[in-house]
Design an enzyme around this catalytic site. Structure first.
Site, PDB file in Angstrom:
ATOM      1  N   HIS A  82      79.252   8.600  19.733  1.00 23.04           N
ATOM      2  CA  HIS A  82      78.408   8.480  18.545  1.00 23.04           C
ATOM      3  C   HIS A  82      79.236   8.694  17.274  1.00 23.04           C
ATOM      4  CE1 HIS A  82      74.483   9.308  16.340  1.00 23.04           C
ATOM      5  NE2 HIS A  82      75.405   9.714  15.471  1.00 23.04           N
ATOM      6  N   GLU A  83      79.972   9.794  17.231  1.00 24.23           N
ATOM      7  CA  GLU A  83      80.721  10.126  16.018  1.00 24.23           C
ATOM      8  C   GLU A  83      81.892   9.171  15.800  1.00 24.23           C
ATOM      9  OE1 GLU A  83      79.793  12.688  13.556  1.00 24.23           O
ATOM     10  OE2 GLU A  83      78.205  11.808  14.754  1.00 24.23           O
TER      11      GLU A  83
END
Length: 211
Positions: A11-12
């Protein structure tokens, strides 16, 4: 937990890469353009909260990484760049869930640790995709809503951001309090479940599962 850490890392990394593509170099400067989980792990959101939910036998597992700073004023074009950054996290979870199911096709009947992690990866990533799309800033869903609102409305809407952790915590703790009264109701699960079911069917269909 392995599936969760992989999901949060992806995600990051996806957010940082998309922001970088649209002109913001903050993630590159902070060395967050990586799939190394150690640079993304948040002790509370990545470890403590998921562990508590697991021990409490929660019907879902959620968490968050160490915040990734994005300088939205550097994004070009600004509106499109902002929207793509907000969408990148949930989309990364959906793609990772789809990829996990595809890998399960290689040996679907084997009872191995690898298959168990892939199955959990499918579940956890879809849960996180739905969770991040909840209409609460600073979650991606809340930020997306703000991006489409007139500036004065968006400014008022974003004022609830400091209260979002408290709102989520209350939604998580409320079922325990209700259970003491003989009421079995999980509000966060009830909010997330309809969208989660639709998303599960969609991803399974894309991976070759026909209903």
């Amino acid at each position: 937990l392995l599936a969760l850490i992989c999901a949060i890392t992806t995600h990051e990394a996806a957010r940082g890469m998309v922001a970088n593509w649209f002109g913001d170099k903050t993630a590159r400067i902070e060395k967050r353009l990586t799939f190394n989980p150690w640079v993304h792990i948040d002790p509370l959101g990545t470890v403590l909260l998921p562990a508590i939910l697991l021990m409490a036998q929660s019907p879902f597992i959620i968490g968050w990484p160490r915040p990734l700073h994005v300088n939205f004023s550097e994004l070009r074009p600004h509106k499109l760049g902002s929207i793509m950054v907000y969408l990148s996290g949930p989309m990364a979870h959906i793609v990772l869930a789809w990829f996990s199911v595809l890998l399960l096709h290689l040996n679907p009947t084997a009872h191995t640790l690898g298959n168990e992690i892939l199955a959990k990866s499918f579940q956890v990533n879809l849960m996180l995709a739905v969770f991040n799309l909840l209409p609460l800033p600073p979650l991606d869903g809340g930020r997306l809503i703000a991006a489409f609102l007139p500036s004065t409305w968006a400014e008022s809407f974003l004022k609830i951001e400091p209260y979002t952790p408290m709102i989520i915590l209350l939604l998580i703790l409320l079922p325990g309090a209700l259970a003491t009264l003989g009421i079995h109701f999980h509000p966060l699960f009830a909010i997330m479940m309809p969208m989660l079911v639709v998303l599960q069917k969609f991803v399974l269909f894309l991976s070759g599962h026909i209903y």
